[in-house]
Write an enzyme that holds these catalytic residues in place. Sequence first.
Site, PDB file in Angstrom:
ATOM      1  N   CYS A  88       0.874  -1.172   0.000  1.00 48.07           N
ATOM      2  CA  CYS A  88       0.000   0.000   0.000  1.00 48.07           C
ATOM      3  C   CYS A  88       0.914   1.226   0.000  1.00 48.07           C
ATOM      4  O   CYS A  88       2.078   1.115  -0.398  1.00 48.07           O
ATOM      5  CB  CYS A  88      -0.941  -0.012   1.207  1.00 48.07           C
ATOM      6  SG  CYS A  88      -0.104   0.059   2.787  1.00 48.07           S
ATOM      7  N   GLN A  89       0.439   2.356   0.428  1.00 43.14           N
ATOM      8  CA  GLN A  89       1.264   3.560   0.388  1.00 43.14           C
ATOM      9  C   GLN A  89       2.393   3.518   1.419  1.00 43.14           C
ATOM     10  O   GLN A  89       3.522   3.854   1.114  1.00 43.14           O
ATOM     11  CB  GLN A  89       0.394   4.807   0.591  1.00 43.14           C
ATOM     12  CG  GLN A  89       1.090   6.106   0.275  1.00 43.14           C
ATOM     13  CD  GLN A  89       1.460   6.243  -1.203  1.00 43.14           C
ATOM     14  OE1 GLN A  89       0.875   5.630  -2.078  1.00 43.14           O
ATOM     15  NE2 GLN A  89       2.460   7.054  -1.468  1.00 43.14           N
TER      16      GLN A  89
END
Length: 126
Positions: A88-89
Amino acid sequence: MDTLYILLILAGGLITYSIFVYLHQRRIVKILTEEEFKAGYRKAQLIDVREPNEFNAGHILGSRNIPLTQLKTRMKEIRPDKPVYLYCQSGSRSGRAAQMLYRKGYKELYHLQGGFKKWTGKVKAK
């Protein structure tokens, strides 16, 4: 004074819960450095659990977008017999995704340390 005790108890409970979640995630998902991630993700299912707008702005070449918010309904798209590489980020959503997958029987779960923001490899943007 009673309010202070209540706040201290709540803060202690929150810290305890956070430690428990962290330790549980460390047990079920292997955190990989970028080099380790690059070495294995081509032989696995590479899943980006960010939202579509984040994915379209840039993602690791070869990844599929299955947002964490849709994971329960789209879990059948992920094979349980193959390793699953998640990112994810920053790493928090992929940890939650790994927990969801683990509860459904997925065992080979890996995620990228530091998430996409630390990625220096090939990137594709739409």
